[in-house]
Write an enzyme that holds these catalytic residues in place. Structure first.
Site, PDB file in Angstrom:
ATOM      1  CD  GLU A  38      -2.556   1.438   2.422  1.00  0.00           C
ATOM      2  OE1 GLU A  38      -3.464   2.281   2.723  1.00  0.00           O
ATOM      3  OE2 GLU A  38      -2.272   0.349   3.341  1.00  0.00           O
ATOM      4  N   GLY A  41       2.335  31.892 -10.145  1.00  0.00           N
ATOM      5  CA  GLY A  41       1.489  33.087  -9.713  1.00  0.00           C
ATOM      6  C   GLY A  41       0.041  32.722 -10.080  1.00  0.00           C
TER       7      GLY A  41
END
Length: 379
Positions: free
Chosen positions: A240, A339
């Site tokens: 996992e 940005g």
């Protein structure tokens, strides 16, 4: 340093080429995912299965490739780096490993043959009062003549809305020790008494609530031994955590590549923004973190291949912790460097960030991973 065989290198290139061909443009990915609402395209996943990749770690006797953890990590890393919308592959491989270890011969044959062909699977552990404290389960399966009757609620179940079957962990006996009396059950899709309701999330349609109301299953639905569910869960932790780590390594690499392309082209103050020292240093740090993550993930994968019966709680938890934290940092920094464009859905940056942030929560929160690692040092 990580080194691959010629076959492994060719395998990685084949996956990268497939992802570029089938999901290399935003238009292709939008068409496969209902404009980004779905994290998993079963159509694309079946195409990968036809190439033999969905069954990469399934034993050859069930039609799979019988490969190891290193090859599995290559597949997951490259698929995520290639932006392939197959988010359901992680839960599928985690669940398939449990069937391989514990199901009886007939069920194992049926389920694993389906995985090879592209079936998606789901595993259901969490409940409203059992998240990090996963043993605190109350969804109950009561024994009746010829089978079991299941009642209760599960939550945060990935893949359940499109999975071929669900591997349910339910309480079959109440004892003073909450880790005892848990059992795994095979629940095929469409079983009467099971209701699946999606949970709205930032990431789109991914997880679900499951409601069991007098849901009857036969004795043959038991996967493994009655009452041994906790030990069976623990036996799958290496797999996992490696799966989650490899996927987030790929996400971090994709985010880095996209960010590098953006800051190389984007100009401010008369020059590419990547030429400013602040950007160069940030990217240098991120590149170093990603490389450290790659080395750790594949070192643990190789260790797991070399010692298939050995539990690696410290190493596997470290891999999950490092990869998800690196992915989160990379994608958040990507948004800052891009940005406003990083915030716009025109670019993949915001989607990658949403997926990276939740990776530090699922599969055992990173606080739990740190706790596990600390305990291996006797703390």
């Amino acid at each position: 340093m990580v080194s691959f065989t010629d076959e492994q290198t060719a395998f990685a290139k084949a996956i990268a080429d497939f992802c570029q061909r089938e999901a290399g443009t935003r238009e292709q990915r939008d068409a496969l995912t209902d404009n980004g609402a779905e994290l998993h395209s079963q159509e694309l996943y079946v195409k990968m299965a036809q190439l033999g990749w969905a069954g990469i770690v399934v034993p050859e006797e069930f039609g799979g490739a019988g490969a190891g953890n290193v090859e599995m990590c290559i597949l997951l890393q490259e698929a995520m780096r290639g932006n392939a919308p197959i988010g359901g592959i992680g839960p599928t491989l985690i669940t398939a490993a449990a069937y391989e270890k514990f199901a009886d011969d007939q069920l194992k044959k049926d389920v694993l043959a389906g995985v090879v062909e592209g079936d998606s699977l789901s595993i259901s552990m969490s409940e409203p009062e059992a998240g990090s404290d996963v043993a605190n389960l109350s969804c109950r399966a009561e024994k009746v003549d010829g089978g079991w009757v299941i009642n209760g609620q599960k939550t945060w179940c990935s893949n359940a809305h499109f999975a071929k079957s669900i591997l349910l962990i339910a309480r079959t006996e109440k004892t003073d020790k909450k880790h005892e009396g848990l059992t795994h059950f095979h629940i095929p899709a469409g079983t009467p008494g099971l209701e699946i309701k999606g949970i709205d999330t930032l990431g789109g349609r991914e997880v679900n609530d499951l409601y069991f109301t007098n849901c009857e299953v036969p004795d043959s639905a038991v996967v493994g031994q009655v009452g041994n569910g906790w030990n069976q869960l623990m036996a799958g932790l290496n797999t996992e955590r490696l799966i989650l780590a490899a996927m987030q390594l790929g996400v971090a690499e994709r985010s880095f590549a996209d960010t590098l392309a953006f800051i190389t082209e984007r100009k401010q103050f008369g020059r590419p923004i990547g030429t400013f020292q602040a950007m160069r240093h940030r990217m240098a740090d991120l590149a170093t973190e990603i490389e450290c993550t790659r080395q750790l993930v594949y070192a643990v994968a190789k260790e797991a291949d070399d010692n298939p019966t050995k539990l690696l709680p410290r190493e596997a938890s470290m891999a999950k912790l490092k990869a998800t934290e690196t992915s989160k940092r990379m994608t958040i920094d990507a948004m800052q460097m891009m940005g406003g464009y990083g915030y716009a859905t025109e670019f993949d940056a915001e989607r990658l960030m949403r997926g990276a942030i939740i990776s530090t929560v699922y599969g055992g929160t990173n606080e739990i991973q740190r706790d596990i690692i600390g305990k291996t040092f006797g703390l």
